[in-house]
Design an enzyme around this catalytic site. Sequence first.
Site, mmCIF file in Angstrom:
data_model
loop_
_atom_site.group_PDB
_atom_site.id
_atom_site.type_symbol
_atom_site.label_atom_id
_atom_site.label_comp_id
_atom_site.label_asym_id
_atom_site.label_seq_id
_atom_site.Cartn_x
_atom_site.Cartn_y
_atom_site.Cartn_z
ATOM 1 N N SER A 125 0.825 -1.210 0.000
ATOM 2 C CA SER A 125 0.000 0.000 0.000
ATOM 3 C C SER A 125 0.859 1.259 0.000
ATOM 4 O O SER A 125 1.956 1.279 0.570
ATOM 5 C CB SER A 125 -0.866 -0.033 1.261
ATOM 6 O OG SER A 125 -1.479 1.204 1.488
ATOM 7 N N TYR A 150 -2.289 -1.439 10.901
ATOM 8 C CA TYR A 150 -2.532 -1.959 9.552
ATOM 9 C C TYR A 150 -1.361 -1.600 8.630
ATOM 10 O O TYR A 150 -0.788 -2.452 7.955
ATOM 11 C CB TYR A 150 -3.846 -1.401 8.973
ATOM 12 C CG TYR A 150 -3.929 -1.611 7.475
ATOM 13 C CD1 TYR A 150 -4.196 -2.871 6.955
ATOM 14 C CD2 TYR A 150 -3.673 -0.579 6.572
ATOM 15 C CE1 TYR A 150 -4.221 -3.090 5.582
ATOM 16 C CE2 TYR A 150 -3.689 -0.777 5.205
ATOM 17 C CZ TYR A 150 -3.969 -2.037 4.709
ATOM 18 O OH TYR A 150 -3.973 -2.257 3.351
ATOM 19 N N LYS A 154 1.880 -3.892 6.563
ATOM 20 C CA LYS A 154 2.355 -3.848 5.173
ATOM 21 C C LYS A 154 3.873 -3.650 5.134
ATOM 22 O O LYS A 154 4.575 -4.279 4.348
ATOM 23 C CB LYS A 154 1.649 -2.730 4.401
ATOM 24 C CG LYS A 154 0.159 -2.970 4.211
ATOM 25 C CD LYS A 154 -0.114 -4.226 3.390
ATOM 26 C CE LYS A 154 -1.581 -4.576 3.317
ATOM 27 N NZ LYS A 154 -1.858 -5.921 2.814
HETATM 28 P P1 NAD Z 1 -11.066 -7.277 0.908
HETATM 29 O O1 NAD Z 1 -11.342 -7.290 2.356
HETATM 30 O O2 NAD Z 1 -12.210 -7.004 -0.013
HETATM 31 O O3 NAD Z 1 -10.405 -8.673 0.476
HETATM 32 C C1 NAD Z 1 -9.566 -9.409 1.318
HETATM 33 C C2 NAD Z 1 -10.077 -10.844 1.350
HETATM 34 O O4 NAD Z 1 -9.213 -11.629 2.174
HETATM 35 C C3 NAD Z 1 -11.480 -10.969 1.923
HETATM 36 O O5 NAD Z 1 -12.290 -11.675 0.991
HETATM 37 C C4 NAD Z 1 -11.300 -11.754 3.219
HETATM 38 O O6 NAD Z 1 -12.390 -12.605 3.480
HETATM 39 C C5 NAD Z 1 -10.001 -12.505 2.947
HETATM 40 N N1 NAD Z 1 -9.203 -12.853 4.129
HETATM 41 C C6 NAD Z 1 -8.766 -12.023 5.118
HETATM 42 N N2 NAD Z 1 -8.026 -12.702 6.009
HETATM 43 C C7 NAD Z 1 -7.973 -13.999 5.595
HETATM 44 C C8 NAD Z 1 -7.356 -15.184 6.088
HETATM 45 N N3 NAD Z 1 -6.664 -15.187 7.222
HETATM 46 N N4 NAD Z 1 -7.512 -16.335 5.385
HETATM 47 C C9 NAD Z 1 -8.238 -16.349 4.238
HETATM 48 N N5 NAD Z 1 -8.841 -15.269 3.723
HETATM 49 C C10 NAD Z 1 -8.718 -14.093 4.394
HETATM 50 O O7 NAD Z 1 -9.877 -6.246 0.653
HETATM 51 P P2 NAD Z 1 -9.346 -5.609 -0.701
HETATM 52 O O8 NAD Z 1 -9.727 -4.173 -0.723
HETATM 53 O O9 NAD Z 1 -9.677 -6.462 -1.854
HETATM 54 O O10 NAD Z 1 -7.777 -5.641 -0.412
HETATM 55 C C11 NAD Z 1 -6.974 -6.700 -0.867
HETATM 56 C C12 NAD Z 1 -5.546 -6.483 -0.400
HETATM 57 O O11 NAD Z 1 -5.072 -5.235 -0.890
HETATM 58 C C13 NAD Z 1 -5.377 -6.415 1.125
HETATM 59 O O12 NAD Z 1 -4.158 -7.034 1.448
HETATM 60 C C14 NAD Z 1 -5.320 -4.927 1.404
HETATM 61 O O13 NAD Z 1 -4.613 -4.660 2.579
HETATM 62 C C15 NAD Z 1 -4.575 -4.439 0.185
HETATM 63 N N6 NAD Z 1 -4.825 -3.024 -0.121
HETATM 64 C C16 NAD Z 1 -6.099 -2.591 -0.285
HETATM 65 C C17 NAD Z 1 -6.332 -1.252 -0.580
HETATM 66 C C18 NAD Z 1 -7.744 -0.717 -0.725
HETATM 67 O O14 NAD Z 1 -7.923 0.501 -0.654
HETATM 68 N N7 NAD Z 1 -8.762 -1.570 -0.938
HETATM 69 C C19 NAD Z 1 -5.255 -0.361 -0.725
HETATM 70 C C20 NAD Z 1 -3.956 -0.845 -0.564
HETATM 71 C C21 NAD Z 1 -3.751 -2.191 -0.265
HETATM 72 C C1 WQD Z 2 -9.619 9.183 0.918
HETATM 73 C C2 WQD Z 2 -9.840 10.666 1.193
HETATM 74 C C3 WQD Z 2 -10.207 11.209 3.514
HETATM 75 C C4 WQD Z 2 -13.985 9.053 3.934
HETATM 76 C C5 WQD Z 2 -6.948 4.333 3.154
HETATM 77 C C6 WQD Z 2 -5.883 3.605 3.925
HETATM 78 C C7 WQD Z 2 -4.781 3.198 3.011
HETATM 79 C C8 WQD Z 2 -5.310 2.441 1.813
HETATM 80 C C9 WQD Z 2 -6.464 3.117 1.153
HETATM 81 C C10 WQD Z 2 -5.125 0.115 2.212
HETATM 82 C C11 WQD Z 2 -9.120 11.158 2.448
HETATM 83 C C12 WQD Z 2 -11.442 11.496 2.685
HETATM 84 C C13 WQD Z 2 -12.824 9.599 3.417
HETATM 85 C C14 WQD Z 2 -15.041 9.932 4.327
HETATM 86 C C15 WQD Z 2 -13.695 11.799 3.630
HETATM 87 N N1 WQD Z 2 -5.806 1.158 2.163
HETATM 88 N N2 WQD Z 2 -12.679 10.943 3.265
HETATM 89 N N3 WQD Z 2 -14.845 11.273 4.156
HETATM 90 O O1 WQD Z 2 -7.306 7.400 3.792
HETATM 91 O O2 WQD Z 2 -6.349 7.648 1.461
HETATM 92 O O3 WQD Z 2 -6.368 5.466 2.546
HETATM 93 O O4 WQD Z 2 -7.442 3.480 2.124
HETATM 94 O O5 WQD Z 2 -3.942 -0.015 2.192
HETATM 95 O O6 WQD Z 2 -3.930 2.437 3.761
HETATM 96 O O7 WQD Z 2 -5.391 4.458 4.919
HETATM 97 O O8 WQD Z 2 -8.498 6.424 1.773
HETATM 98 O O9 WQD Z 2 -10.837 6.364 1.057
HETATM 99 O O10 WQD Z 2 -10.339 6.458 3.529
HETATM 100 O O11 WQD Z 2 -9.902 8.466 2.120
HETATM 101 O O12 WQD Z 2 -13.573 13.026 3.520
HETATM 102 O O13 WQD Z 2 -16.089 9.497 4.823
HETATM 103 O O14 WQD Z 2 -11.245 10.856 1.445
HETATM 104 O O15 WQD Z 2 -10.001 12.228 4.453
HETATM 105 O O16 WQD Z 2 -8.667 12.447 2.178
HETATM 106 P P1 WQD Z 2 -7.097 6.847 2.461
HETATM 107 P P2 WQD Z 2 -9.965 6.854 2.148
#
Ligand code: NAD
Ligand code: WQD
Length: 343
Positions: A125, A150, A154
């Site tokens: 991330s 969290y 990462k």
């Molecule tokens: P998500 O929660 O939709 O998907 C994650 C999946 O993993 C879920 O289906 C959950 O049931 C499964 N899971 C969790 N722990 C498990 C375990 N111990 N065993 C088996 N399954 C398990 O999340 P996402 O948004 O698709 O994110 C996917 C990956 O990307 C994550 O590692 C997240 O940290 C990373 N990521 C997400 C974002 C974002 O904004 N969505 C941003 C950066 C990184």
């Molecule tokens: C985006 C912008 C908020 C909600 C998070 C995690 C990061 C990554 C992605 C996994 C920000 C604003 C949000 C609301 C708002 N995940 N906001 N009202 O914070 O960039 O990142 O998700 O790795 O680790 O920290 O994403 O979508 O929460 O926020 O004003 O109800 O929207 O302040 O500027 P963020 P976000």
Amino acid sequence: MKILVTGGTGYIGSHTVVELQNYGYEVVIVDNLSNSYPEVVDNIAKITGKKPAFEKFDLTEYGKTKTFFEKHPDVEAMIHFAAYKAVGESVANPLKYYDNNLRSLINLLSCMKDHRAHALVFSSSCTVYGQPEQLPVSEDSPIQKAWSPYGNTKQISEEIIHDSINAHEGINGIALRYFNPIGAHDSALIGEYPIGVPDNLVPYITQTAIGKREALRVFGNDYDTPDGTPIRDYIHVVDLAKAHVIAVDRFIKEKNKKRFEVFNLGTGRGNTVLEVVNAFERVSGEKLNYKIVDRRQGDVEKVWADTSFANKELGWKAERDLDDMMRTAWQWEKALAEKENKQ
Ligand code: NAD
Ligand code: WQD
């Protein structure tokens, strides 16, 4: 060629399974359904014409993970999405996050050492950069102390992968640092399915517009940005998914090359919160109810990606614009509401 996708019924995982299958890979999903639903497997089949194999178990259980690899000795590579991802919850319950996110990774790496699967693509991330001093932020920018457990999982995970590759022959890894993935598949059959009140901006917007939430709270408009609201690099989830296919391909094509690589996955553009709201109103034709409130603790002011390394090395570039992201996010929200109304 068989690819393991952990977390494959989740948001990014499901879109990636679609792209892997469209490309011709055979996929087996492992997910414990802690944050997703089994119907996703059928919806992937509706999109691609092929149902991926699915095994439900928890990757923190070493025995089950080992048995999985014994049963699927032909897994060539894996994409590890499975993790918990709610930043606020990780602050309240850090051990839950360290336990799940780190133990599942360690179990996978331990099994990789003993089995044919040689390559790991890891979901990292942009949170690892904190508030970068220089923008756009490139992969060699310093990692900053994580603000949340969290984010720390990462950072630690990247180190665990790096050290394991150094120590053990035959393991390779790519960490993909996602910026802010949003949007949904054009079919509206898969998308983001937040359980409970969404933390993230876009599901909060679409849930407000559909009537599930009263108003979007915009967290602060006194930042040093053009309209005072924070800037992020929003990327369409399908663009993100396609980068994973290329990452897997990179391993398969150069199987014997030892590597640990890190890539930024973003568009290279930044948008403010209010620009996202405006894009939503433009493409949906809906007026969004929102109010400005105090800043949210831990939010950085602005971050967007330098994507030149990913563009050059992977030959990948995000193609879809913010309007497209908001249009597909809205179609998905409306499809969900229709389904819920029928039930
Ligand atoms: P998500 O929660 O939709 O998907 C994650 C999946 O993993 C879920 O289906 C959950 O049931 C499964 N899971 C969790 N722990 C498990 C375990 N111990 N065993 C088996 N399954 C398990 O999340 P996402 O948004 O698709 O994110 C996917 C990956 O990307 C994550 O590692 C997240 O940290 C990373 N990521 C997400 C974002 C974002 O904004 N969505 C941003 C950066 C990184
Ligand atoms: C985006 C912008 C908020 C909600 C998070 C995690 C990061 C990554 C992605 C996994 C920000 C604003 C949000 C609301 C708002 N995940 N906001 N009202 O914070 O960039 O990142 O998700 O790795 O680790 O920290 O994403 O979508 O929460 O926020 O004003 O109800 O929207 O302040 O500027 P963020 P976000």
